[in-house]
Motif scaffolding. Structure first.
Motif, PDB file in Angstrom:
ATOM      1  N   SER A  93     -10.215  15.271  -7.751  1.00 36.84           N
ATOM      2  CA  SER A  93      -9.005  14.754  -7.105  1.00 36.84           C
ATOM      3  C   SER A  93      -7.946  15.847  -7.176  1.00 36.84           C
ATOM      4  N   VAL A  94      -7.024  15.822  -6.216  1.00 40.83           N
ATOM      5  CA  VAL A  94      -5.943  16.809  -6.213  1.00 40.83           C
ATOM      6  C   VAL A  94      -4.628  16.100  -5.910  1.00 40.83           C
ATOM      7  N   SER A  95      -3.672  16.202  -6.828  1.00 46.35           N
ATOM      8  CA  SER A  95      -2.343  15.621  -6.594  1.00 46.35           C
ATOM      9  C   SER A  95      -1.299  16.719  -6.601  1.00 46.35           C
ATOM     10  N   PHE A  96      -0.399  16.631  -5.634  1.00 48.53           N
ATOM     11  CA  PHE A  96       0.652  17.645  -5.514  1.00 48.53           C
ATOM     12  C   PHE A  96       1.999  17.053  -5.902  1.00 48.53           C
ATOM     13  N   ILE A  97       2.753  17.817  -6.668  1.00 43.31           N
ATOM     14  CA  ILE A  97       4.174  17.503  -6.860  1.00 43.31           C
ATOM     15  C   ILE A  97       4.918  18.688  -6.252  1.00 43.31           C
ATOM     16  N   ILE A  98       5.661  18.427  -5.194  1.00 41.31           N
ATOM     17  CA  ILE A  98       6.233  19.526  -4.417  1.00 41.31           C
ATOM     18  C   ILE A  98       7.754  19.424  -4.410  1.00 41.31           C
ATOM     19  N   GLU A  99       8.393  20.587  -4.548  1.00 41.90           N
ATOM     20  CA  GLU A  99       9.856  20.636  -4.544  1.00 41.90           C
ATOM     21  C   GLU A  99      10.353  20.606  -3.096  1.00 41.90           C
ATOM     22  N   GLU A 100      11.357  19.821  -2.878  1.00 45.21           N
ATOM     23  CA  GLU A 100      12.010  19.755  -1.572  1.00 45.21           C
ATOM     24  C   GLU A 100      12.303  21.171  -1.058  1.00 45.21           C
ATOM     25  N   GLY A 101      12.007  21.436   0.193  1.00 42.89           N
ATOM     26  CA  GLY A 101      12.291  22.753   0.762  1.00 42.89           C
ATOM     27  C   GLY A 101      11.123  23.724   0.699  1.00 42.89           C
ATOM     28  N   PHE A 102      10.027  23.289   0.141  1.00 38.82           N
ATOM     29  CA  PHE A 102       8.866  24.179  -0.001  1.00 38.82           C
ATOM     30  C   PHE A 102       8.290  24.500   1.386  1.00 38.82           C
ATOM     31  N   VAL A 126     -12.124  14.221  -3.215  1.00 38.13           N
ATOM     32  CA  VAL A 126     -12.321  12.868  -2.696  1.00 38.13           C
ATOM     33  C   VAL A 126     -11.089  11.966  -2.765  1.00 38.13           C
ATOM     34  N   THR A 127     -10.064  12.396  -3.475  1.00 42.75           N
ATOM     35  CA  THR A 127      -8.853  11.585  -3.508  1.00 42.75           C
ATOM     36  C   THR A 127      -7.676  12.470  -3.912  1.00 42.75           C
ATOM     37  N   GLY A 128      -6.475  11.989  -3.671  1.00 45.07           N
ATOM     38  CA  GLY A 128      -5.315  12.823  -3.995  1.00 45.07           C
ATOM     39  C   GLY A 128      -4.028  12.043  -3.893  1.00 45.07           C
ATOM     40  N   ASP A 129      -2.927  12.735  -4.105  1.00 43.74           N
ATOM     41  CA  ASP A 129      -1.631  12.084  -4.063  1.00 43.74           C
ATOM     42  C   ASP A 129      -0.587  13.163  -3.770  1.00 43.74           C
ATOM     43  N   THR A 130       0.501  12.767  -3.116  1.00 45.20           N
ATOM     44  CA  THR A 130       1.566  13.721  -2.838  1.00 45.20           C
ATOM     45  C   THR A 130       2.899  13.129  -3.245  1.00 45.20           C
ATOM     46  N   LYS A 131       3.638  13.884  -4.027  1.00 43.51           N
ATOM     47  CA  LYS A 131       5.006  13.466  -4.370  1.00 43.51           C
ATOM     48  C   LYS A 131       5.933  14.628  -4.058  1.00 43.51           C
ATOM     49  N   VAL A 132       7.098  14.308  -3.501  1.00 41.28           N
ATOM     50  CA  VAL A 132       8.106  15.340  -3.273  1.00 41.28           C
ATOM     51  C   VAL A 132       9.309  15.010  -4.147  1.00 41.28           C
ATOM     52  N   VAL A 133       9.814  16.017  -4.850  1.00 37.42           N
ATOM     53  CA  VAL A 133      10.971  15.778  -5.716  1.00 37.42           C
ATOM     54  C   VAL A 133      12.163  16.608  -5.237  1.00 37.42           C
ATOM     55  N   ASN A 134      13.363  16.211  -5.637  1.00 41.16           N
ATOM     56  CA  ASN A 134      14.584  16.916  -5.220  1.00 41.16           C
ATOM     57  C   ASN A 134      14.535  18.375  -5.623  1.00 41.16           C
ATOM     58  N   LYS A 135      15.230  19.179  -4.846  1.00 42.80           N
ATOM     59  CA  LYS A 135      15.323  20.606  -5.160  1.00 42.80           C
ATOM     60  C   LYS A 135      15.778  20.779  -6.607  1.00 42.80           C
TER      61      LYS A 135
END
Lengths: 338, 359
Positions: A93-102, A126-135
């Motif tokens: 599985s792959v989950s991303f936590i991404i900073e706003e503006g990336f 086979v599965t994943g998740d995406t979250k975006v957090v404030n800069k």
């Protein structure tokens, strides 16, 4: 007044501080017989067969470095944790936590690398998740993964280090310290002209080839904390001593030069495409041949032996006959001043 | 690897060791002043290659270890001032002050950045015009020229948010102090990189006034063995003087550009050494011309009276009077992951070296 204890960067360095934290906080609250083994992957019973289950997080800075990027690293790290447990990696599985503006273009590059490395390793995402957090709430991007592999009953003991005896040899599939120094060179403004590349690679095919031919007693990937930390854990677990020979340690010249300049010990530097294998003497030499014939093991070497002397300790002999104890990394490695 | 492997050849080192055994039967005590030498001696197991009549004593040459508690406390107080960014070489970050360490201050929110060259501080200053950047200047003649260069550059570029808290020190006064205090040594193994900057004249007085041999030495095992041999020969023949073993790097006049930089920016003054106290003329203070960059002239903090940690004998170890094995905290309460004294923090501290190479 009791000083409030806080998390220090050293708690994440894979060395002594982190082990203490795991023991004092996580094992204290979560402790169960599977977790308490503290192996790279948890071994779980699913019906009549066993599966290996692992998780990992990637917070590397910079995201792109010579030899790879955070995406490739995420697959390799997860696949290797399963493979060194003797399992055949199947799903991740792959989950991303991404900073706003990336930049989406960078996300795409990283995702392409993830896909390419997964294909190479033969695992499905086979599965994943995406979250975006404030800069400012995370540093560009973090990735978390989990991985599942099939574990054949004949390999169940590998992560437990139970069959180890004095005289067994310790093998590594190539040069040490490349990943840590490549990342450091990319992150800091050293302007070293030498090009050091990360060794980041999925080792499951290489390990499967070895396991298919010869018996292995123990395997572990020396990531954070380096070879020294894995060997110390092994010595503590088995009660044997370990002797290693400095002239036999494969170290690339660029890594060696950087370590000499900065006062670092290559034994403490992270690897991402290396496996330490413990095997009987006779099998050890044959395994060495198998490794050397694979492109991920051309610089393989026997670096030491399990001994009955100095139980629980790693002793390194250098070219001049000096000997020293090799400890786990205490916290972060600190560069020397002059 | 060139310039390294040839000085680590076992045959060469053994032959030096054999030769040494034929030179002198006198009891000889030599002090290696520099932490880098202490580390190399233990790393390469050189003490086991020396005849039993030759003793090596570790001296006060690890910049982190000799930085006073007061200096560390000041650095931490500065780090708590709002709008301040502390830049420092990595070694300092774990040194325990009176109450906490920079590492812990960082975890509590202070902006403390590890740098590899002081010039990075200037970049940080330019990129953060609303902040004040304070560089913690430590080290001997080896690192002082870089700090001086940064200050000259800052003046030229009119960077007005860059400051230095200087605890830079020079080597000869402390060596003289140790001899005058009666530490029993027959000669000094002097740090090669210091003389690469200063030249060799800084030790003339030790040889002429105190009759001590001084050999300026490199950092590889063959360098050190050869230096011991040169000192033993001097002592045996009664011809104590300043000699250079490290000829591939050290010129007798040193690096005159670096010397001019130090002279332009710094003036010699009293400085406090951990465990040794105040030593006249041993510190490099920022000159009046550069006072607008002197952190001590711009930031005023209250530092409570500091005291050495209980039971810690770093001071006596730095004087060569005791070894870490004499300390009851060593490897028990004081370890690299939880150091009590500064000598356990730096990779080149005597205690950290003994800990790493204990057997």
């Amino acid at each position: 007044m009791q000083e409030e204890r806080k998390i220090l960067l050293g708690h994440g360095s894979g060395g002594e501080l982190m082990h203490q934290l795991i023991k004092d906080v996580f094992i204290k609250h979560f402790g169960n017989e599977i977790l308490n083994e503290q192996t790279d992957s948890a071994v779980l019973q699913a019906g009549s067969s066993d599966i290996a289950f692992t998780t990992d997080s990637f917070v590397i800075d910079p995201l792109f470095f010579p030899g790879g990027n955070i995406g490739k690293l995420a697959v390799c790290g997860t696949v290797n944790d399963l493979a060194v447990s003797g399992a055949e990696p199947l799903y991740i599985s792959v989950s991303f936590i991404i900073e706003e503006g990336f930049p989406i273009a960078d996300l795409e590059k990283i995702t392409e690398s993830l896909a390419a490395e997964a294909k190479k390793a033969g695992v499905l995402i086979v599965t994943g998740d995406t979250k975006v957090v404030n800069k400012g709430k995370c540093d560009k991007m973090f990735i978390n993964t989990a991985g599942i592999g099939r574990l054949s009953s004949k390999n169940l003991f590998i992560s437990k280090a139970k069959n180890i005896n004095a005289g067994d040899v310790i093998i590594i599939n190539g040069t040490i310290g490349d990943h840590g120094m490549a990342v450091m060179n990319a992150r800091e403004s050293f302007n070293f002209k030498t090009r050091v590349e990360s060794d980041c690679a999925s080792l499951n095919h290489l390990i499967a080839e070895v396991l298919g031919k010869y018996p292995v007693k123990f395997m572990r990937d020396p990531t954070r904390g380096g070879v020294a930390t894995v060997l110390n854990e092994l010595a503590a677990k088995t009660g044997f001593g370990i002797e290693i020979s400095e002239p036999d340690l494969p170290v690339n010249n660029g890594v060696r030069a950087m370590c000499e300049l900065l006062g670092f010990d290559p034994l403490h530097i992270a690897n991402e495409g290396k496996v330490l294998i413990v095997a009987g003497t006779k099998e050890g030499f044959k395994i060495l041949e198998v490794l050397k014939n694979n492109e991920l093991g051309m610089k393989s070497a026997i670096i030491g032996r399990v001994v009955t002397d100095h139980p629980g300790k790693i002793v390194l002999r250098n070219e001049t006959g000096g000997r020293r104890i090799v400890d786990s990394l205490a916290g972060d490695q600190l560069p020397r001043i002059c | 690897m060139k310039y390294v492997d040839e000085y680590r050849k076992k045959d060469l080192i053994i032959s030096l060791s054999e030769k040494l055994k034929t030179i002198s039967k006198k009891e000889i005590a030599l002090m290696e002043v520099c932490g880098g030498h202490t580390m190399a001696i233990h790393r390469f197991g050189l003490t086991s290659l020396l005849p039993s009549n030759i003793h090596l004593i570790s001296g006060p040459g690890c910049p982190v270890c000799v930085s006073s508690q007061h200096f560390i406390d000041m650095a931490m107080a500065y780090s708590r001032i709002s709008g301040v960014i502390i830049t420092t070489y990595g070694d300092l970050i774990r040194v325990p002050g009176s109450s906490t360490s920079l590492e812990k201050e960082r975890a509590s929110g202070s902006d403390i950045r590890i740098i590899y060259s002081v010039l990075e501080s200037l970049e940080i200053a330019k990129n953060n015009p609303e902040k004040n950047i304070i560089f913690l200047g430590i080290g001997f003649e080896t690192t002082a020229p870089a700090t001086a260069a940064a200050l000259v550059q800052a003046k030229k570029e009119k960077i007005n948010n860059f400051y230095v808290l200087s605890a830079h020190k020079v080597m000869p006064p402390v060596m003289k102090t140790l001899v005058e205090e009666g530490v029993k040594i027959d000669g000094f193994i002097a740090p090669g990189h210091v003389s690469a900057i200063t030249g060799t004249g800084i030790y003339d007085e030790l040889a002429s006034e105190y009759g001590l041999g001084v050999v300026v030495t490199g950092f590889e095992p063959a360098d050190l063995m050869q230096a011991v041999l040169m000192l033993a020969l001097q002592i045996e023949s009664g011809t104590q003087r300043v000699e250079v073993q490290y000829q591939r790097v050290v010129h007798k006049d040193g690096n005159t550009i670096a010397q001019r930089l130090i002279d332009e920016v710094f003036v010699h003054g009293n400085d406090i050494w951990r465990g040794l106290g105040a030593i006249p003329g041993s510190g490099l203070k920022i000159k009046e011309d550069f006072s607008s960059f002197d952190a001590e002239k711009h930031f005023f903090v209250d530092i409570p009276e500091s005291s050495e940690p209980k039971g810690c004998i770093c001071g006596q170890i730095l004087r060569g009077l005791k070894t870490p094995l004499d300390c009851r905290l060593f490897a028990k309460k004081c370890t690299p992951s939880d150091p009590v004294g500064a000598c356990m923090v730096s990779g080149e501290g005597t205690c950290a070296t003994y800990y790493k190479y204990r057997s």
